[in-house]
Design an enzyme around this catalytic site. Sequence first.
Site, PDB file in Angstrom:
ATOM      1  CD  GLU A  59      19.066 -46.964   6.857  1.00 42.02           C
ATOM      2  OE1 GLU A  59      19.418 -45.604   7.209  1.00 42.02           O
ATOM      3  OE2 GLU A  59      18.082 -47.341   6.283  1.00 42.02           O
ATOM      4  CD  GLU A  60      14.694 -48.063   4.890  1.00 40.82           C
ATOM      5  OE1 GLU A  60      14.062 -47.570   5.862  1.00 40.82           O
ATOM      6  OE2 GLU A  60      15.074 -47.286   3.779  1.00 40.82           O
ATOM      7  CG  ASP A 105      15.202 -44.402   1.837  1.00 41.54           C
ATOM      8  OD1 ASP A 105      16.228 -44.763   1.907  1.00 41.54           O
ATOM      9  OD2 ASP A 105      14.046 -44.438   2.878  1.00 41.54           O
ATOM     10  CG  ASP A 126      20.427 -43.214   3.596  1.00 40.65           C
ATOM     11  OD1 ASP A 126      19.560 -43.176   2.621  1.00 40.65           O
ATOM     12  OD2 ASP A 126      20.094 -43.472   4.721  1.00 40.65           O
ATOM     13  CG  HIS A 145      10.212 -44.836   4.516  1.00 40.63           C
ATOM     14  ND1 HIS A 145      10.259 -45.143   6.032  1.00 40.63           N
ATOM     15  CD2 HIS A 145      11.614 -45.127   4.160  1.00 40.63           C
ATOM     16  CE1 HIS A 145      11.415 -45.272   6.405  1.00 40.63           C
ATOM     17  NE2 HIS A 145      12.320 -45.149   5.131  1.00 40.63           N
ATOM     18  CG  HIS A 176      20.257 -47.886   3.244  1.00 36.82           C
ATOM     19  ND1 HIS A 176      18.876 -48.440   2.767  1.00 36.82           N
ATOM     20  CD2 HIS A 176      19.992 -46.491   3.300  1.00 36.82           C
ATOM     21  CE1 HIS A 176      18.184 -47.469   2.636  1.00 36.82           C
ATOM     22  NE2 HIS A 176      18.702 -46.368   3.198  1.00 36.82           N
TER      23      HIS A 176
END
Length: 515
Positions: free
Chosen positions: A322-323, A288, A351, A451, A276
């Site tokens: 994707e998130e 990420d 990922d 994140h 992603h």
Amino acid sequence: MHATRRRSLAVVAATTLAAPLLLGAAPHHGHPPHDPAKEAAKLSRQLVREASAKDAFRHLRAFQAIADASGGHRAAGSPGHEASAAYVHQLLRKAGYKVSYQSFDFVYTETLAEKLSVVSPTPREVPVKAMTYTKSTAPGGVRAALAAVPDSDAAGCAASDYASGTFTGKIALIKRGGCSFAEKQAAAGAAGAVGAVIYNNTEGVLSGTLGDAGSGRIPTGGLVQEEGEKLVADLARGEVTVSLEIRELQEERTTRNVLAETRGGNASRTVMLGAHLDSVTDGPGINDNGSGSAGLLEVALELARTHKTPANKIRFAWWSAEENGLLGSEAYVAKLSQAQRDKIALYLNFDMIASPNGAQFVFDGDDSDGVGEGPGPEGSAQLEHDITAFLDSRGTPHIGADFTGRSDYGPFIEVGIPSGGTDTGAEGIKTAAEAELFGGTAGVAYDPCYHAACDDLKNVDMAHFDTNIDVIAHAVGTYAYDLRSLTRPVPAAAATAERSAGSGPLEGHAHGITR
């Protein structure tokens, strides 16, 4: 102003592009290589030799520059993601691939406020993460008494967990587990709660989603286990009043997957790999999942430089949203006919492949670990074995990761496509046994910047990055010519070794987490 912003991002993307490449497109005229295994081994060695973390890091620099020019992130539906997709698309097109965009609509989300404060008896701030697709409080939040759902393996899942009148006008404190976050907050809302905070049942941050925009009932946030347990202890001593402010922007937007495939190769034996491309809105998303995206891109470009047309068609995908709950990969798989699905021999997902305190996880295709979900579709065990055999040949330790459905392999597994891949961990906490096996620090998250704004160019472990790029390169080189391993039984000794290696606590990637 908006158009000017987009132009500046286009300039950033354009200035980071490399010189054009060539991808051999001459077909094999229907004749496979004389010796598929020999051709596969030759191409695999070449791609592993040529593809490197050092070379792939240039793509991470490009993603960072794009994020810096677009408010600090590359989230789906934002100018930052559009520029990232354009960067990938242009490099692949110049390399000679057949490249396309796949657009789809979704509900864009961006956190506007996430704050939880204990007002009385002892004031303090409690870190909280807004759940994706939550309802919002009014600006300034809501002040109310806290009420805890009794602890159980499925706390807050049933209406009976909310004694009549106990939660009316209050904020529900609920332990994770047993059902989805959406079900918990909906049950709390039905019982009269004006908000909900769900605390983790394991170590690590709780960054979750309610699944879709229609599921939100009351403002809902996530807490780490320690903070949740502190609040439970506070309530045991008497009434606790809190202030909760959870606000999230939600609006319809359009975003795009990037798809690239070799112009030659047998389409009835399509080898597919994906990562992603979008970040969260909290940061640039360099590990990420700039790491998986960059690794995949670099291997694709090296394949083009070989001037070879593989026997089997190779298709690469850079997923969007994707998130927000695997929306890009779900949109892609949903549009495939059964005949098109049948042509995809396998799917490999990459990922978060450069976590700074990471471990080397390989998805447990045969469920030999006996943890969580069952095995993947037929062929998944062989994909796991092929990856672990490659790592073993290099003396690289590895452990299993459960198919939780929390990354883009999920939609492929659901329709029966053999799946696998690797990651190096997200918000999970590294164990002492893992620290002994892989190095790093026990008791700390695999990626402490998961994140977060600090997921930048400094948040990359180059050794993990290089290892997993080699995994991608080996897979592309092997399956470009030889798919026979997918139908061979996994040796019993190999399954036993994988089970032993993967017997420790497992904590993989956390995207799309709904429960």
